[in-house]
Design a protein around this motif. Structure first.
Motif, PDB file in Angstrom:
ATOM      1  N   ALA A 139      -8.590  63.283 -41.953  1.00 10.04           N
ATOM      2  CA  ALA A 139      -9.869  62.661 -42.647  1.00 10.04           C
ATOM      3  C   ALA A 139      -9.572  62.480 -44.141  1.00 10.04           C
ATOM      4  CB  ALA A 139     -10.957  63.009 -42.116  1.00 10.04           C
ATOM      5  N   VAL A 140      -9.348  63.364 -44.866  1.00 13.54           N
ATOM      6  CA  VAL A 140      -9.063  63.655 -46.184  1.00 13.54           C
ATOM      7  C   VAL A 140      -8.085  62.709 -46.686  1.00 13.54           C
ATOM      8  CG1 VAL A 140      -8.075  64.990 -48.191  1.00 13.54           C
ATOM      9  CG2 VAL A 140     -10.005  66.145 -46.378  1.00 13.54           C
ATOM     10  N   GLU A 141      -6.946  62.448 -45.753  1.00 20.25           N
ATOM     11  CA  GLU A 141      -5.805  61.796 -46.490  1.00 20.25           C
ATOM     12  C   GLU A 141      -6.539  59.996 -46.015  1.00 20.25           C
ATOM     13  OE1 GLU A 141      -2.996  62.255 -47.620  1.00 20.25           O
ATOM     14  OE2 GLU A 141      -3.609  64.197 -47.538  1.00 20.25           O
ATOM     15  N   VAL A 142      -7.184  59.833 -45.079  1.00 25.58           N
ATOM     16  CA  VAL A 142      -7.565  58.574 -45.079  1.00 25.58           C
ATOM     17  C   VAL A 142      -8.629  58.132 -46.154  1.00 25.58           C
ATOM     18  CG1 VAL A 142      -9.037  57.058 -43.457  1.00 25.58           C
ATOM     19  CG2 VAL A 142      -7.442  58.507 -42.471  1.00 25.58           C
ATOM     20  N   VAL A 143      -9.437  58.971 -46.530  1.00 22.01           N
ATOM     21  CA  VAL A 143     -10.460  58.857 -47.345  1.00 22.01           C
ATOM     22  C   VAL A 143      -9.749  58.564 -48.921  1.00 22.01           C
ATOM     23  CG1 VAL A 143     -12.276  59.919 -48.773  1.00 22.01           C
ATOM     24  CG2 VAL A 143     -12.589  60.063 -46.413  1.00 22.01           C
ATOM     25  N   ARG A 144      -8.600  59.294 -49.139  1.00 24.36           N
ATOM     26  CA  ARG A 144      -7.914  59.185 -50.253  1.00 24.36           C
ATOM     27  C   ARG A 144      -7.514  57.786 -50.414  1.00 24.36           C
ATOM     28  NH1 ARG A 144      -4.382  64.617 -50.138  1.00 24.36           N
ATOM     29  NH2 ARG A 144      -6.095  65.946 -51.216  1.00 24.36           N
ATOM     30  N   THR A 145      -7.381  56.901 -49.374  1.00 31.10           N
ATOM     31  CA  THR A 145      -6.866  55.567 -49.514  1.00 31.10           C
ATOM     32  C   THR A 145      -7.994  54.620 -50.062  1.00 31.10           C
ATOM     33  OG1 THR A 145      -7.536  54.985 -47.319  1.00 31.10           O
ATOM     34  CG2 THR A 145      -5.260  56.068 -47.497  1.00 31.10           C
ATOM     35  N   LEU A 146      -9.188  55.166 -50.004  1.00 30.61           N
ATOM     36  CA  LEU A 146     -10.271  54.246 -50.445  1.00 30.61           C
ATOM     37  C   LEU A 146     -10.429  54.156 -51.995  1.00 30.61           C
ATOM     38  CD1 LEU A 146     -12.971  55.820 -47.834  1.00 30.61           C
ATOM     39  CD2 LEU A 146     -11.292  53.495 -47.854  1.00 30.61           C
ATOM     40  N   SER A 147     -10.872  53.156 -52.314  1.00 33.72           N
ATOM     41  CA  SER A 147     -11.240  53.054 -53.999  1.00 33.72           C
ATOM     42  C   SER A 147     -12.423  54.134 -54.158  1.00 33.72           C
ATOM     43  CB  SER A 147     -11.542  51.725 -54.257  1.00 33.72           C
ATOM     44  OG  SER A 147     -12.865  51.456 -53.965  1.00 33.72           O
ATOM     45  N   ILE A 153     -19.539  54.447 -51.146  1.00 32.38           N
ATOM     46  CA  ILE A 153     -20.283  53.632 -50.146  1.00 32.38           C
ATOM     47  C   ILE A 153     -20.202  54.541 -48.838  1.00 32.38           C
ATOM     48  CG2 ILE A 153     -20.480  51.404 -48.630  1.00 32.38           C
ATOM     49  CD1 ILE A 153     -19.734  50.215 -51.444  1.00 32.38           C
ATOM     50  N   LEU A 154     -19.170  55.025 -48.756  1.00 36.35           N
ATOM     51  CA  LEU A 154     -18.571  55.645 -47.284  1.00 36.35           C
ATOM     52  C   LEU A 154     -19.746  56.796 -47.249  1.00 36.35           C
ATOM     53  CD1 LEU A 154     -17.444  56.093 -44.406  1.00 36.35           C
ATOM     54  CD2 LEU A 154     -15.579  57.099 -45.966  1.00 36.35           C
ATOM     55  N   GLN A 155     -19.818  57.395 -48.428  1.00 40.60           N
ATOM     56  CA  GLN A 155     -20.748  58.783 -48.581  1.00 40.60           C
ATOM     57  C   GLN A 155     -22.116  58.410 -48.285  1.00 40.60           C
ATOM     58  OE1 GLN A 155     -20.571  60.511 -52.383  1.00 40.60           O
ATOM     59  NE2 GLN A 155     -20.945  62.809 -51.347  1.00 40.60           N
ATOM     60  N   GLN A 156     -22.666  57.267 -48.754  1.00 42.08           N
ATOM     61  CA  GLN A 156     -24.063  56.723 -48.466  1.00 42.08           C
ATOM     62  C   GLN A 156     -23.897  56.389 -47.018  1.00 42.08           C
ATOM     63  OE1 GLN A 156     -26.667  56.053 -50.470  1.00 42.08           O
ATOM     64  NE2 GLN A 156     -25.601  57.529 -51.770  1.00 42.08           N
ATOM     65  N   GLU A 186     -11.996  48.601 -42.071  1.00 38.42           N
ATOM     66  CA  GLU A 186     -10.499  48.069 -41.830  1.00 38.42           C
ATOM     67  C   GLU A 186      -9.472  49.069 -42.342  1.00 38.42           C
ATOM     68  OE1 GLU A 186      -7.619  44.499 -43.555  1.00 38.42           O
ATOM     69  OE2 GLU A 186      -9.792  44.317 -43.597  1.00 38.42           O
ATOM     70  N   LYS A 187      -9.936  49.838 -43.303  1.00 42.16           N
ATOM     71  CA  LYS A 187      -9.054  50.704 -44.040  1.00 42.16           C
ATOM     72  C   LYS A 187      -8.792  52.099 -43.229  1.00 42.16           C
ATOM     73  CE  LYS A 187      -8.511  49.838 -48.940  1.00 42.16           C
ATOM     74  NZ  LYS A 187      -8.726  50.517 -50.322  1.00 42.16           N
ATOM     75  N   ILE A 188     -10.101  52.509 -42.525  1.00 43.42           N
ATOM     76  CA  ILE A 188      -9.985  53.955 -41.607  1.00 43.42           C
ATOM     77  C   ILE A 188      -9.649  53.273 -40.230  1.00 43.42           C
ATOM     78  CG2 ILE A 188     -11.730  54.798 -43.311  1.00 43.42           C
ATOM     79  CD1 ILE A 188     -13.706  54.529 -41.301  1.00 43.42           C
ATOM     80  N   GLY A 189      -9.584  52.209 -40.102  1.00 42.34           N
ATOM     81  CA  GLY A 189      -8.919  51.744 -38.543  1.00 42.34           C
ATOM     82  C   GLY A 189     -10.041  51.593 -37.645  1.00 42.34           C
ATOM     83  N   THR A 190     -11.281  51.397 -37.999  1.00 44.31           N
ATOM     84  CA  THR A 190     -12.300  51.219 -36.712  1.00 44.31           C
ATOM     85  C   THR A 190     -13.220  50.195 -36.857  1.00 44.31           C
ATOM     86  OG1 THR A 190     -14.166  52.575 -35.704  1.00 44.31           O
ATOM     87  CG2 THR A 190     -13.857  52.694 -38.105  1.00 44.31           C
ATOM     88  N   HIS A 191     -14.075  49.777 -36.048  1.00 42.85           N
ATOM     89  CA  HIS A 191     -15.016  48.273 -36.160  1.00 42.85           C
ATOM     90  C   HIS A 191     -16.324  49.073 -36.130  1.00 42.85           C
ATOM     91  CE1 HIS A 191     -11.573  45.813 -35.660  1.00 42.85           C
ATOM     92  NE2 HIS A 191     -10.975  46.639 -34.720  1.00 42.85           N
ATOM     93  N   ASN A 192     -16.618  50.452 -35.831  1.00 37.64           N
ATOM     94  CA  ASN A 192     -17.947  50.626 -35.924  1.00 37.64           C
ATOM     95  C   ASN A 192     -18.569  51.651 -36.940  1.00 37.64           C
ATOM     96  OD1 ASN A 192     -17.789  53.280 -34.169  1.00 37.64           O
ATOM     97  ND2 ASN A 192     -16.580  52.037 -33.272  1.00 37.64           N
TER      98      ASN A 192
END
Length: 205
Positions: A139-147, A153-156, A186-192
């Motif tokens: 999860a940490v590695e995926v979040v690191r790919t986000l701006s 916004i993900l935190q919200q 899209e970046k974290i590989g889910t649709h929901n």
């Protein structure tokens, strides 16, 4: 039973149905916060049918060796209306104990009123230990790919806010929030959103 729609016209129930993670939705506006929706992954994990699950509080998975202090941590999280992730001993329908990474997260209406709780469960390997677990590192590695803005916004989202409230909190337009929301999924590989909330909390956001 009626379900509220999110900003994209997809109910939270439909969101968990499409999730590979064992998930339920409960309604805190009803007595004892009963489960009102459950997905097949949850039934497969626990051995219970949906008829045996709907209408019950999630505590039915507790058993003789379930840690009461962890149960209380979940209760405190629901009282405080904040996402809570604990690794607790639960029991399947056949009595088999299993180590369960339980997430309980609030979901608010666009106007900021508490609407639902999302609950999700992941069975842990016997040697998985807290923050060192592979799910946390992933999860940490995926979040690191986000701006930085997308992480905000993900935190919200993980805090249970809808696009209208996120836009207000971050002084953005709803259009901008929804654009970033789509890019995040899209970046974290889910649709929901249910899976996005789980990943965010696992990453420690």
């Amino acid at each position: 039973m009626a379900y509220e729609l999110d900003e994209d016209g997809i109910s939270l129930r439909d969101s968990i149905v499409r999730s590979p993670i064992a998930s339920v939705v409960s309604d805190p506006r009803l007595p004892d916060n009963p489960i009102i929706a459950v997905n097949q992954a949850f039934c497969d994990l626990t051995g219970y049918s949906d008829d045996e699950i709907l209408g019950r509080n999630c505590r039915f998975l507790a058993g003789p060796a379930t840690e009461p202090w962890l149960t209380e941590r979940i209760r405190q999280g629901t009282r405080d209306r904040r996402a809570t992730l604990v690794e607790i001993l639960n029991y399947k329908r056949d009595g088999q104990p299993f180590r369960n990474a339980v997430l309980v997260a609030p979901v608010f209406t666009p106007d900021g009123e508490l609407e639902y709780f999302l609950g999700s469960q992941v069975e842990l390997e016997p040697d998985a230990v807290g923050p060192s677990s592979s799910r946390h590192h992933h999860a940490v590695e995926v979040v690191r790919t986000l701006s930085p803005r997308q992480r905000e916004i993900l935190q919200q989202i993980a805090a249970g806010h809808r696009s209208k409230q996120i836009a207000y909190n971050l002084s953005l337009s709803e259009k901008t929030v929804k654009m970033h929301r789509g890019l995040i999924l899209e970046k974290i590989g889910t649709h929901n959103v249910a899976d996005a909330i789980r990943l965010a909390v696992e990453a420690g956001l």
